[in-house]
Design an enzyme around this catalytic site. Structure first.
Site, PDB file in Angstrom:
ATOM      1  N   SER A  16      38.135 -93.301 -45.428  1.00 61.35           N
ATOM      2  CA  SER A  16      38.533 -93.097 -44.037  1.00 61.35           C
ATOM      3  C   SER A  16      39.260 -94.329 -43.543  1.00 61.35           C
ATOM      4  CB  SER A  16      37.295 -92.843 -43.168  1.00 61.35           C
ATOM      5  OG  SER A  16      37.616 -92.885 -41.792  1.00 61.35           O
ATOM      6  N   TYR A  51      28.604 -94.535 -39.967  1.00 59.63           N
ATOM      7  CA  TYR A  51      29.694 -93.852 -40.667  1.00 59.63           C
ATOM      8  C   TYR A  51      30.707 -94.860 -41.203  1.00 59.63           C
ATOM      9  CZ  TYR A  51      33.711 -90.776 -41.460  1.00 59.63           C
ATOM     10  OH  TYR A  51      34.772 -90.120 -42.023  1.00 59.63           O
TER      11      TYR A  51
END
Length: 678
Positions: free
Chosen positions: A555, A568
């Site tokens: 990501s 996350y």
């Protein structure tokens, strides 16, 4: 306008081809003769409709038929230059076509056109080939069929064989068909029904005679230690052997594999005569063109230790390649095509089963089916007589036939990922599903892994049948579950080439609201999960010695410090560094490890749909339905990122263009300056 003759031919072909007792996949051909009006002259013209080159009887459709004018086809007998130049007649078929001619005429067209019968079937039934390959085949033919079926000595398919069968039919008006030595059967009839009945009568009569008069143990007695292992143990050993065997079978070019542990295979390999029979090889051209002239046979008992079996397979593979090179050198001449590879397509392991190989899963599976046909043929021939296939010299004439080479050259160019086997985690929806879809479209065999088995299987079914994709359950946070998914991939397709660590989830919370359970869950699925998947996959990739690719869907958050996202983003940073670490460690094995850093992919995302989208929308003060556009507006390109954009990056990273790239992270974020890699 429908044509009753064509409709009857298609129906007959489909019925015959649907029953494996009659013929193998894509084997044999059927024909019908009839009359239509010539649109040029307005006069009746007699035509031949015959299954074209490369078709399959079971699925044949009208467009798979070649259509020729019988007057011109029969006229070719006047210019036939003789058996030494009979290959020239295949090109002459093009001058006999009616209109656009339909499919390309096959080498067996002459057989159908020259035989004086309205309907002709040429088939490859196991029972018929058993008689055709028996040492005393001519005598057996008379004994079994009387004068209704005539023996035809072996001759390579072609124009001369058509002339031979036509002459035999003329000389034997009582006959309904013939046994083609070393090859199969041909039958005929005045009507489509007659031809079908005659074909099935020959097949059933041969099978019934073998059943009633054949020896009880045609393959000899049981070899102690060579019996089939118990089911779980057998499949576990197959899984352990498969990567090494696939690597050996892919020495010349990458192959996809198929595993069979059917009763026919296990019984054959447990009997005393199997080494002798396997060494003789297959006989029917349709068989050995797909299985090579003979298999590689492991000469150790099923109970031998795994490391001994692996070491022996490596030795036998070297011997097999030398033997195949000698076979080629003994029979090739200046006009022969170059050797097409010396690796086996069939590998037999007593007590375990058969591994078959091909350029695709379908061709690998069909090769295995053909070798089972060959086992059935050997059983029938040995039950009545002695199995006596055609000589290696004749096999070579067909395997390296100029016409066969031309057929291979006409095949479409392989797609970029043809022959590659991919496993994608979290692939039942969103980014994972888009990646699986793109890889399958580029020719890869795909294992769709997801926490939800039903969704994984449904997603796989959208990609195609089991030759294209399978769905498996995989909790990536569980080592046993991960290993089971990798094992499923290995048994389904022979090995593994490409792994995409995509499974993920996210909980959007600020630091003080993030619980220990929140932290552990996200790290278990993404950081630990990627580690477990990469570790299990690496053992397969290393054993294969074929290189491979590991892709991490990380990501932009792995480098961008976004708000309220501690767990996350931290686990994504963990994944990003795994890419660098594994690129260094696995590089010596030819395995490339790369990552992709997407921005928020809202559309079609399971993560965003499960609450993450609502949390991120609240964090940024926008409506959830506007979140995708919000992400787009903050990028340099002002374009939303969708799952297919990530799939495109996976395609490029794992394709041939970036074969020298490893340890790289590719941003797929439409340009987020704060996430630029430094």
């Amino acid at each position: 306008m429908s044509n009753p003759t064509v409709e009857q031919l298609i129906a007959r072909s489909n019925r015959l081809g649907a029953d494996p007792k009659n013929t193998n996949y894509a084997g044999g051909n059927t024909s019908a003769k009839g009359t239509e009006t010539d649109p040029v002259t307005g006069e009746p013209v007699e035509l031949l409709w015959v299954k074209g080159s490369g078709g399959d009887l079971g699925t044949l459709k009208p467009q798979g038929l070649a259509v020729l004018r019988l007057d011109r086809l029969r006229a070719l007998t006047g210019v036939y230059p003789g058996v030494e130049r009979e290959d020239e007649m295949v090109a002459a078929f093009d001058y006999c076509l009616h209109g656009k001619g339909g499919a390309a005429p096959s080498i067996d067209t002459a057989m159908h056109g020259l035989v004086d019968a309205a309907h002709v079937d040429h088939l490859h039934p196991d029972s018929g080939i058993a008689i055709a390959t028996a040492a005393d085949g001519p005598e057996l033919t008379t004994r079994i069929f009387g004068d209704r079926v005539v023996w035809v000595p072996w001759r390579r398919p072609g124009f001369q064989l058509g002339l031979d069968i036509a002459a035999i039919k003329d000389a034997n008006p009582q006959a309904i068909g013939c046994i083609l030595g070393g090859h199969g059967i041909t039958a005929w009839g005045d009507t489509s029904e007659d031809a079908e009945q005659n074909s099935t009568w020959i097949i059933a009569t041969a099978a019934d005679y073998i059943e009633k008069h054949g020896a009880a143990e045609p393959f000899g007695g049981v070899l102690q230690g060579f019996e089939g292992l118990p089911g779980p143990e057998r499949r576990a050993k197959a899984t352990a052997l498969a990567p090494t065997i696939r690597g050996l079978a892919s020495t010349d070019k990458p192959m996809v594999g198929h595993f069979t542990d059917s009763p026919e295979v296990l019984e054959f390999l447990s009997r005393a005569e199997h080494p002798r029979l396997a060494a003789l090889g297959t006989s029917c051209p349709d068989h050995f063109l797909r299985t090579k002239v003979k298999p590689l046979l492991l000469d150790l008992p099923a109970t031998a230790p795994l490391d001994e079996q692996l070491a022996r397979l490596i030795e036998l593979h070297a011997e097999y390649r030398a033997d195949y090179q000698a076979y080629y050198d003994a029979h090739a001449d200046a006009s022969s095509p170059a050797i097409r590879g010396a690796d086996p397509l069939i590998v037999l392991v007593p007590g375990v089963g058969m591994f078959s190989y091909g350029a695709s899963k379908q061709t690998a599976r069909v090769a295995g089916e053909f070798y089972v046909n060959a086992i059935n043929v050997m059983r029938g021939a040995e039950a009545l007589s002695t199995y006596s296939p055609i000589s290696d010299a004749e096999k070579f004439r067909i395997e390296y036939w100029a016409l066969e080479e031309a057929k291979l050259q006409r095949m479409p160019k392989p797609r970029s990922h043809q022959g590659r086997i991919a496993l994608v985690t979290g692939a039942a929806s969103g980014i994972g599903k888009a990646i699986a879809t793109r890889l399958a479209a580029e020719g890869a065999c795909v294992v769709v892994a997801d926490l939800d088995l039903a969704k994984a299987q449904a997603a796989a079914a959208e990609l195609g049948d089991a030759d294209v994709a399978i769905g498996v359950a995989a909790n990536v946070a569980d080592a046993a579950g991960v290993q089971a998914a990798i094992d499923a991939a290995v048994l389904a397709f022979g090995g593994l080439d490409l792994v995409v660590n995509n499974a993920g989830l996210s909980l959007s919370k600020p630091l003080l609201e993030t619980t220990e359970a929140d932290w552990d869950l996200q790290h278990d699925v993404m950081a630990k999960g990627s580690f477990l998947v990469s570790k299990a996959a690496a053992s397969v990739l290393i054993a294969q010695r074929m290189g491979g690719d590991v892709i991490y869907i990380s990501s932009k958050n792995s480098v961008f410090a976004g708000p309220n996202n501690i767990a996350y983003s931290a686990t994504k940073a963990d994944q990003a560094h795994q890419v660098r670490l594994l690129a260094v460690e696995l590089g010596e094995h030819g395995v490339r490890v790369n990552g992709i850093n997407p921005d928020g992919v809202v559309r079609g995302s399971g993560i965003f749909a499960s609450g993450w989208g609502a949390n991120r929308a609240a964090t940024y003060g926008v409506k959830e339905e506007d979140l995708g556009q919000f992400y787009a507006n903050r990028t340099i390109l002002k374009r939303e990122v969708v799952p297919e954009n990530v799939a495109d990056a996976v395609y490029v990273l794992t394709g041939p263009e970036l074969s020298r790239t490893t340890g790289l992270h590719i941003p797929v974020d439409s340009g987020v300056a704060a996430a630029f890699l430094r």
